[in-house]
Scaffold this motif. Structure first.
Motif, mmCIF file in Angstrom:
data_model
loop_
_atom_site.group_PDB
_atom_site.id
_atom_site.type_symbol
_atom_site.label_atom_id
_atom_site.label_comp_id
_atom_site.label_asym_id
_atom_site.label_seq_id
_atom_site.Cartn_x
_atom_site.Cartn_y
_atom_site.Cartn_z
ATOM 1 N N THR A 17 0.940 -1.073 0.080
ATOM 2 C CA THR A 17 0.072 0.042 0.033
ATOM 3 C C THR A 17 0.883 1.294 0.080
ATOM 4 N N LYS A 19 1.235 5.632 -1.771
ATOM 5 C CA LYS A 19 0.498 6.606 -2.248
ATOM 6 C C LYS A 19 0.529 7.026 -3.756
ATOM 7 N N HIS A 64 -3.541 1.652 -3.737
ATOM 8 C CA HIS A 64 -3.529 2.991 -3.092
ATOM 9 C C HIS A 64 -3.748 3.257 -1.839
ATOM 10 N N ARG A 66 -5.618 5.044 -0.059
ATOM 11 C CA ARG A 66 -6.629 5.644 0.408
ATOM 12 C C ARG A 66 -7.728 4.874 0.230
ATOM 13 N N GLY A 67 -9.183 5.277 0.418
ATOM 14 C CA GLY A 67 -10.293 4.514 0.647
ATOM 15 C C GLY A 67 -10.065 3.673 1.697
ATOM 16 N N VAL A 70 -6.497 3.421 3.387
ATOM 17 C CA VAL A 70 -6.153 4.862 3.869
ATOM 18 C C VAL A 70 -5.313 4.625 5.203
#
Length: 131
Positions: A17, A19, A64, A66-67, A70
């Motif tokens: 995971t 950015k 990513h 995020r979601g 995060v």
């Protein structure tokens, strides 16, 4: 893509995971020859990475930060399969580890929880779903 349920006690999955999942996806595509299949995350894609030469077993995922991811730690996360997630989480704390966050997923698809072992190393415990 069909995935077999991982055996209890094995590393059933790993993902990263970060950015910039697109840039890291491209890095691993070039460095190790993985190919990527997009996984719809509701407005963006994470990636299931496949080893060179095809096959049905993915090498892992690149996500990513995020979601739903995060608050996942940056770095390769291994998911160790357990028979009973709640029992294993109880043993984590009893033996000096820490549960890091809440249980995620579903009974159908499978559930996991990030833990920290007594040395400070992170991993996730995963219980297969009913699918």
């Amino acid at each position: 893509m069909t995935m077999k349920k991982p055996a209890v006690g094995t590393v059933g999955w790993m993902d990263l995971t970060v950015k910039d999942a697109v840039g890291v996806r491209d890095f691993y595509k070039d460095v190790v020859g993985w190919t990527a299949t997009g996984l719809d995350m509701g407005g963006y894609e994470d990636f299931v990475m496949m080893p060179p030469g095809g096959g049905e077993t993915p090498a892992g995922g690149i996500c990513h930060a995020r979601g739903p991811n995060v608050d996942m730690p940056t770095g390769w996360m291994v998911y160790i399969t357990v028979a009973n997630l709640e029992q294993s989480l109880e043993r984590v704390t009893a033996l000096g580890g820490q549960v890091r966050g809440k249980i995620r997923g579903s009974e159908k698809a499978g559930r996991f929880c990030v833990i920290e072992d007594p040395s400070g190393t992170l991993c996730a415990l995963y219980q297969s779903g009913s699918d």
